[in-house]
Design a protein around this motif. Structure first.
Motif, PDB file in Angstrom:
ATOM      1  N   ALA A  18      21.303  84.225  24.799  1.00 22.82           N
ATOM      2  CA  ALA A  18      19.943  84.768  24.769  1.00 22.82           C
ATOM      3  C   ALA A  18      19.985  86.284  24.646  1.00 22.82           C
ATOM      4  O   ALA A  18      19.197  86.894  23.898  1.00 22.82           O
ATOM      5  N   GLN A  19      20.903  86.901  25.360  1.00 28.11           N
ATOM      6  CA  GLN A  19      21.048  88.363  25.276  1.00 28.11           C
ATOM      7  C   GLN A  19      21.487  88.789  23.876  1.00 28.11           C
ATOM      8  O   GLN A  19      20.984  89.767  23.323  1.00 28.11           O
ATOM      9  N   ARG A  20      22.408  88.030  23.287  1.00 28.20           N
ATOM     10  CA  ARG A  20      22.855  88.337  21.919  1.00 28.20           C
ATOM     11  C   ARG A  20      21.714  88.186  20.922  1.00 28.20           C
ATOM     12  O   ARG A  20      21.555  88.993  20.002  1.00 28.20           O
ATOM     13  N   SER A  21      20.907  87.149  21.096  1.00 29.17           N
ATOM     14  CA  SER A  21      19.760  86.960  20.205  1.00 29.17           C
ATOM     15  C   SER A  21      18.779  88.120  20.337  1.00 29.17           C
ATOM     16  O   SER A  21      18.230  88.600  19.334  1.00 29.17           O
ATOM     17  N   TYR A  22      18.566  88.562  21.557  1.00 33.38           N
ATOM     18  CA  TYR A  22      17.657  89.690  21.784  1.00 33.38           C
ATOM     19  C   TYR A  22      18.155  90.936  21.056  1.00 33.38           C
ATOM     20  O   TYR A  22      17.374  91.673  20.427  1.00 33.38           O
ATOM     21  N   GLN A  23      19.439  91.157  21.115  1.00 30.20           N
ATOM     22  CA  GLN A  23      20.026  92.332  20.471  1.00 30.20           C
ATOM     23  C   GLN A  23      20.005  92.238  18.956  1.00 30.20           C
ATOM     24  O   GLN A  23      20.014  93.265  18.276  1.00 30.20           O
ATOM     25  N   ARG A  24      19.969  91.022  18.421  1.00 32.45           N
ATOM     26  CA  ARG A  24      19.997  90.838  16.968  1.00 32.45           C
ATOM     27  C   ARG A  24      18.625  90.993  16.324  1.00 32.45           C
ATOM     28  O   ARG A  24      18.503  90.982  15.094  1.00 32.45           O
ATOM     29  N   ASN A  25      17.581  91.124  17.134  1.00 31.14           N
ATOM     30  CA  ASN A  25      16.227  91.258  16.607  1.00 31.14           C
ATOM     31  C   ASN A  25      15.603  92.567  17.073  1.00 31.14           C
ATOM     32  O   ASN A  25      15.997  93.116  18.101  1.00 31.14           O
ATOM     33  N   THR A  26      14.637  93.041  16.338  1.00 31.83           N
ATOM     34  CA  THR A  26      13.874  94.221  16.742  1.00 31.83           C
ATOM     35  C   THR A  26      12.627  93.728  17.465  1.00 31.83           C
ATOM     36  O   THR A  26      11.654  93.292  16.832  1.00 31.83           O
ATOM     37  N   LEU A  27      12.672  93.767  18.788  1.00 33.35           N
ATOM     38  CA  LEU A  27      11.619  93.188  19.611  1.00 33.35           C
ATOM     39  C   LEU A  27      10.991  94.273  20.490  1.00 33.35           C
ATOM     40  O   LEU A  27      11.701  95.045  21.134  1.00 33.35           O
ATOM     41  N   SER A  28       9.677  94.310  20.526  1.00 35.64           N
ATOM     42  CA  SER A  28       8.986  95.349  21.301  1.00 35.64           C
ATOM     43  C   SER A  28       8.899  95.002  22.778  1.00 35.64           C
ATOM     44  O   SER A  28       8.831  95.884  23.635  1.00 35.64           O
ATOM     45  N   GLY A  29       8.904  93.720  23.111  1.00 34.82           N
ATOM     46  CA  GLY A  29       8.790  93.309  24.500  1.00 34.82           C
ATOM     47  C   GLY A  29      10.111  93.390  25.237  1.00 34.82           C
ATOM     48  O   GLY A  29      11.183  93.492  24.623  1.00 34.82           O
ATOM     49  N   SER A  30      10.057  93.339  26.553  1.00 33.23           N
ATOM     50  CA  SER A  30      11.264  93.392  27.373  1.00 33.23           C
ATOM     51  C   SER A  30      11.660  91.982  27.806  1.00 33.23           C
ATOM     52  O   SER A  30      10.826  91.077  27.905  1.00 33.23           O
ATOM     53  N   MET A  31      12.950  91.813  28.062  1.00 32.91           N
ATOM     54  CA  MET A  31      13.478  90.515  28.468  1.00 32.91           C
ATOM     55  C   MET A  31      14.342  90.674  29.707  1.00 32.91           C
ATOM     56  O   MET A  31      15.190  91.561  29.764  1.00 32.91           O
ATOM     57  N   GLU A  32      14.106  89.809  30.667  1.00 34.79           N
ATOM     58  CA  GLU A  32      14.920  89.777  31.885  1.00 34.79           C
ATOM     59  C   GLU A  32      15.727  88.480  31.908  1.00 34.79           C
ATOM     60  O   GLU A  32      15.189  87.397  31.689  1.00 34.79           O
ATOM     61  N   ILE A  33      17.009  88.612  32.163  1.00 36.56           N
ATOM     62  CA  ILE A  33      17.887  87.450  32.305  1.00 36.56           C
ATOM     63  C   ILE A  33      18.068  87.173  33.794  1.00 36.56           C
ATOM     64  O   ILE A  33      18.469  88.059  34.559  1.00 36.56           O
ATOM     65  N   LEU A  34      17.765  85.948  34.202  1.00 39.21           N
ATOM     66  CA  LEU A  34      17.839  85.593  35.613  1.00 39.21           C
ATOM     67  C   LEU A  34      18.702  84.337  35.772  1.00 39.21           C
ATOM     68  O   LEU A  34      18.212  83.203  35.687  1.00 39.21           O
TER      69      LEU A  34
END
Length: 334
Positions: A181-197
């Protein structure tokens, strides 16, 4: 006969295969299209053949034929991976390379990049049957906060972020899966924030309740069965309890997305649960999300039906959107 089945299934899907070869698609679902136990998926230029037979040996003889068929039909394939779902050896369940180089590590869907690890587990780390739900999230989550329970590799949360969600929490007990999920987040230009829990579901729910946290949307996509010291997940017997456990985390007029993929649970039983929830006055079933045809099979390719009738859903992966009403009318806090 198998060659004919594969040919008919591929012809039905030919228009879905993009020239870029970056997508994920089911090429053959033998459970419905005439060869129970055999499933063939496409991930970018990687062909993934899954042998679900018990015992696996019963399909061993046809595996080379399957790979040969697709290598001739799709000459741009760069890798073939074989998974034996019920093999005794973990490595065979995770998959071995049948031909070519390393498996694909990424696919693209609706312009969104998703990281893959096709040998992470006995599954594929990316669920094709929730494609239409990802589309819905892209189209409807702008400006929203979302809690993704049992996130696994986080594809539903990434789809929400791709649709403009302002904040997404991806929670799962599997840290390795969440790393994707973290890798996917880094591969896209996303304006929102993501928390991994990385946390047990029951602990995570308690954590947010203690904070009086409310989300605009909560996604509940549990496994068929799991048990930890904190509690038991059992889609055949306590699905409604799981829904009621997360419902207090949804803001007034917020959305609770529920998924039940129990193969032997008929759709009528799921609808009965939703009707009981609706009777409380605080849950309004809003929409059923169908599973794509490359998963269910096409009218001209379907031969067999699921063991339990999923209707009014179109597949044993049963997806429903529920609108939540709160007595206190409280808005999202996150």
């Amino acid at each position: 006969m198998l060659f004919q089945r594969l040919s008919e299934a591929l012809a039905a899907r030919q228009s879905l295969i993009t020239p870029e070869h970056t997508q994920a698609l089911r090429l053959f679902n033998g459970f419905y299209e005439g060869c129970p136990g055999l499933v063939v998926d496409l991930f970018s230029s990687t062909l993934l053949v899954a042998n679900h037979a018990r015992p696996p040996d019963s399909l061993e003889a046809c595996q080379p034929l399957v790979f040969d068929f697709y290598r001739q039909a799709l000459p741009w394939l760069t890798c073939g991976l074989l998974k034996r779902r019920h093999a005794a050896e973990p490595a065979l369940r995770r998959g071995i390379i049948f031909f070519g180089s390393q498996p694909a590590t990424e696919i693209e869907e609706h312009g969104v990049h998703y990281a893959l690890n096709l040998t992470l587990n006995q599954d594929n780390s990316f669920y094709l049957d929730t494609r239409n739900l990802r589309t819905y999230l892209i189209q409807n989550m702008a400006g929203k906060s979302v809690l993704n329970c049992f996130a696994y590799t986080g594809t539903l949360g990434i789809a929400a972020l791709a649709g403009g969600a302002r904040y997404v929490v991806q929670t799962d007990l599997n840290k390795t899966a969440l790393a994707l999920a973290q890798r996917s987040y880094q591969r896209n230009t996303l304006s929102g924030s993501m928390e991994i829990l990385p946390m047990d579901f029951f602990k995570a729910v308690a954590h947010f309740k203690q904070r009086n946290a409310l989300f605009d949307g909560v996604i509940l996509d549990p496994p068929l069965y799991s048990s930890t010291p904190q509690g038991t997940v059992d889609l055949l017997h306590n699905w409604q309890r799981l829904i009621n456990k997360v419902r207090p985390l949804v803001a007034h007029n917020g959305l609770l997305i529920v998924i039940n993929n129990a193969l032997y649970l008929p759709g009528s039983a799921v609808m009965q649960t939703l009707e009981e929830l609706q009777a409380t006055g605080f849950v309004q079933p809003e929409q059923l999300i169908p599973v794509p045809e490359d998963i269910t099979g096409f009218p001209q390719t379907v031969i067999d039906q699921p063991p339990a009738d999923p209707s009014p859903f179109n597949h044993p992966t049963k997806i429903a959107l529920l609108r939540i009403i709160r007595k206190d009318g409280a808005a999202a806090t996150l």
